[in-house]
Motif scaffolding. Sequence first.
Motif, PDB file in Angstrom:
ATOM      1  N   VAL A   4       0.857  -1.185   0.000  1.00 37.77           N
ATOM      2  CA  VAL A   4       0.000   0.000   0.000  1.00 37.77           C
ATOM      3  C   VAL A   4       0.890   1.232   0.000  1.00 37.77           C
ATOM      4  N   VAL A   5       0.735   2.054  -1.022  1.00 38.94           N
ATOM      5  CA  VAL A   5       1.535   3.264  -1.183  1.00 38.94           C
ATOM      6  C   VAL A   5       0.834   4.456  -0.544  1.00 38.94           C
ATOM      7  N   GLU A   6      -0.491   4.491  -0.667  1.00 41.49           N
ATOM      8  CA  GLU A   6      -1.249   5.645  -0.166  1.00 41.49           C
ATOM      9  C   GLU A   6      -2.693   5.225   0.111  1.00 41.49           C
ATOM     10  N   TRP A   7      -3.290   5.835   1.139  1.00 37.81           N
ATOM     11  CA  TRP A   7      -4.708   5.658   1.448  1.00 37.81           C
ATOM     12  C   TRP A   7      -5.439   6.970   1.179  1.00 37.81           C
ATOM     13  N   ARG A   8      -6.680   6.863   0.695  1.00 34.35           N
ATOM     14  CA  ARG A   8      -7.541   8.041   0.519  1.00 34.35           C
ATOM     15  C   ARG A   8      -8.950   7.704   0.990  1.00 34.35           C
ATOM     16  N   ASN A   9      -9.555   8.669   1.670  1.00 33.00           N
ATOM     17  CA  ASN A   9     -10.939   8.510   2.105  1.00 33.00           C
ATOM     18  C   ASN A   9     -11.812   9.273   1.121  1.00 33.00           C
ATOM     19  N   ARG A  10     -12.519   8.546   0.279  1.00 28.56           N
ATOM     20  CA  ARG A  10     -13.379   9.152  -0.742  1.00 28.56           C
ATOM     21  C   ARG A  10     -14.834   9.045  -0.306  1.00 28.56           C
ATOM     22  N   SER A  11     -15.710   9.686  -1.031  1.00 28.83           N
ATOM     23  CA  SER A  11     -17.131   9.646  -0.683  1.00 28.83           C
ATOM     24  C   SER A  11     -17.674   8.215  -0.713  1.00 28.83           C
ATOM     25  N   SER A  12     -17.078   7.345  -1.531  1.00 37.05           N
ATOM     26  CA  SER A  12     -17.513   5.951  -1.621  1.00 37.05           C
ATOM     27  C   SER A  12     -16.828   5.053  -0.585  1.00 37.05           C
ATOM     28  N   GLY A  13     -15.899   5.607   0.208  1.00 35.05           N
ATOM     29  CA  GLY A  13     -15.186   4.834   1.230  1.00 35.05           C
ATOM     30  C   GLY A  13     -13.682   4.887   1.012  1.00 35.05           C
ATOM     31  N   TRP A  14     -12.958   4.138   1.830  1.00 34.74           N
ATOM     32  CA  TRP A  14     -11.496   4.137   1.760  1.00 34.74           C
ATOM     33  C   TRP A  14     -11.004   3.372   0.543  1.00 34.74           C
ATOM     34  N   THR A  15      -9.980   3.946  -0.113  1.00 33.73           N
ATOM     35  CA  THR A  15      -9.307   3.281  -1.228  1.00 33.73           C
ATOM     36  C   THR A  15      -7.802   3.350  -0.988  1.00 33.73           C
ATOM     37  N   ALA A  16      -7.091   2.418  -1.604  1.00 37.64           N
ATOM     38  CA  ALA A  16      -5.636   2.362  -1.428  1.00 37.64           C
ATOM     39  C   ALA A  16      -4.961   2.252  -2.782  1.00 37.64           C
ATOM     40  N   LEU A  17      -3.885   2.996  -2.944  1.00 37.32           N
ATOM     41  CA  LEU A  17      -3.032   2.865  -4.111  1.00 37.32           C
ATOM     42  C   LEU A  17      -2.044   1.745  -3.780  1.00 37.32           C
ATOM     43  N   VAL A  18      -2.084   0.680  -4.571  1.00 41.06           N
ATOM     44  CA  VAL A  18      -1.309  -0.523  -4.264  1.00 41.06           C
ATOM     45  C   VAL A  18      -0.382  -0.873  -5.431  1.00 41.06           C
ATOM     46  N   ALA A  19       0.854  -1.197  -5.097  1.00 40.50           N
ATOM     47  CA  ALA A  19       1.817  -1.692  -6.075  1.00 40.50           C
ATOM     48  C   ALA A  19       1.927  -3.204  -5.888  1.00 40.50           C
ATOM     49  N   ILE A  32       2.582  -3.376 -11.397  1.00 37.78           N
ATOM     50  CA  ILE A  32       1.291  -2.715 -11.602  1.00 37.78           C
ATOM     51  C   ILE A  32       1.028  -1.843 -10.380  1.00 37.78           C
ATOM     52  N   VAL A  33       0.533  -0.629 -10.602  1.00 40.48           N
ATOM     53  CA  VAL A  33       0.125   0.258  -9.510  1.00 40.48           C
ATOM     54  C   VAL A  33      -1.293   0.703  -9.838  1.00 40.48           C
ATOM     55  N   GLU A  34      -2.230   0.382  -8.947  1.00 39.00           N
ATOM     56  CA  GLU A  34      -3.615   0.765  -9.186  1.00 39.00           C
ATOM     57  C   GLU A  34      -4.362   0.936  -7.871  1.00 39.00           C
ATOM     58  N   TRP A  35      -5.530   1.585  -7.960  1.00 41.97           N
ATOM     59  CA  TRP A  35      -6.370   1.843  -6.797  1.00 41.97           C
ATOM     60  C   TRP A  35      -7.306   0.665  -6.551  1.00 41.97           C
ATOM     61  N   PHE A  36      -7.479   0.325  -5.262  1.00 42.32           N
ATOM     62  CA  PHE A  36      -8.412  -0.723  -4.848  1.00 42.32           C
ATOM     63  C   PHE A  36      -9.259  -0.215  -3.695  1.00 42.32           C
ATOM     64  N   ARG A  37     -10.498  -0.716  -3.621  1.00 46.36           N
ATOM     65  CA  ARG A  37     -11.328  -0.437  -2.437  1.00 46.36           C
ATOM     66  C   ARG A  37     -10.726  -1.188  -1.250  1.00 46.36           C
ATOM     67  N   ALA A  38     -10.875  -0.642  -0.063  1.00 46.28           N
ATOM     68  CA  ALA A  38     -10.324  -1.292   1.130  1.00 46.28           C
ATOM     69  C   ALA A  38     -10.877  -2.705   1.291  1.00 46.28           C
ATOM     70  N   SER A  39     -12.111  -2.918   0.860  1.00 45.81           N
ATOM     71  CA  SER A  39     -12.728  -4.243   0.986  1.00 45.81           C
ATOM     72  C   SER A  39     -12.065  -5.291   0.090  1.00 45.81           C
ATOM     73  N   GLU A  40     -11.250  -4.860  -0.876  1.00 50.43           N
ATOM     74  CA  GLU A  40     -10.550  -5.787  -1.766  1.00 50.43           C
ATOM     75  C   GLU A  40      -9.166  -6.170  -1.239  1.00 50.43           C
ATOM     76  N   LEU A  41      -8.813  -5.649  -0.079  1.00 49.68           N
ATOM     77  CA  LEU A  41      -7.488  -5.889   0.504  1.00 49.68           C
ATOM     78  C   LEU A  41      -7.636  -6.522   1.875  1.00 49.68           C
ATOM     79  N   TRP A  42      -6.637  -7.299   2.258  1.00 45.14           N
ATOM     80  CA  TRP A  42      -6.545  -7.706   3.650  1.00 45.14           C
ATOM     81  C   TRP A  42      -5.094  -7.617   4.079  1.00 45.14           C
ATOM     82  N   PRO A  43      -4.889  -7.121   5.315  1.00 40.73           N
ATOM     83  CA  PRO A  43      -3.527  -6.811   5.763  1.00 40.73           C
ATOM     84  C   PRO A  43      -2.677  -8.056   6.006  1.00 40.73           C
ATOM     85  N   VAL A  44      -1.381  -7.878   5.808  1.00 40.42           N
ATOM     86  CA  VAL A  44      -0.392  -8.892   6.145  1.00 40.42           C
ATOM     87  C   VAL A  44       0.492  -8.269   7.219  1.00 40.42           C
TER      88      VAL A  44
END
Length: 91
Positions: free
Chosen positions: A34-49, A61-73
Amino acid sequence: MASPPKHETWPRPKQVRHAWVANHGRMMPRQGLVVEWRNRSSGWTALVAYVNDVNGRNKLIVEWFRASELWPVVTDPNQRGRYNGTDEPDR
């Protein structure tokens, strides 16, 4: 003989940046950073490499994902398994 360091372990990170990326149409989840987190009107998103293996070639690949599409390690900087420079790392 030298004295041991004052702190024998590193503190745990305050933020978890390693994450699994949901398969999102891919065969299996990907390891991401996770490179960056943003809180948008639709919820939290993360820029992920992450690295995508396409026909045996790695592509970053570097792209944005909804927080619900990620789980922490959760990682530990004190884990002793390190690359020694002579062994081939896992691919």
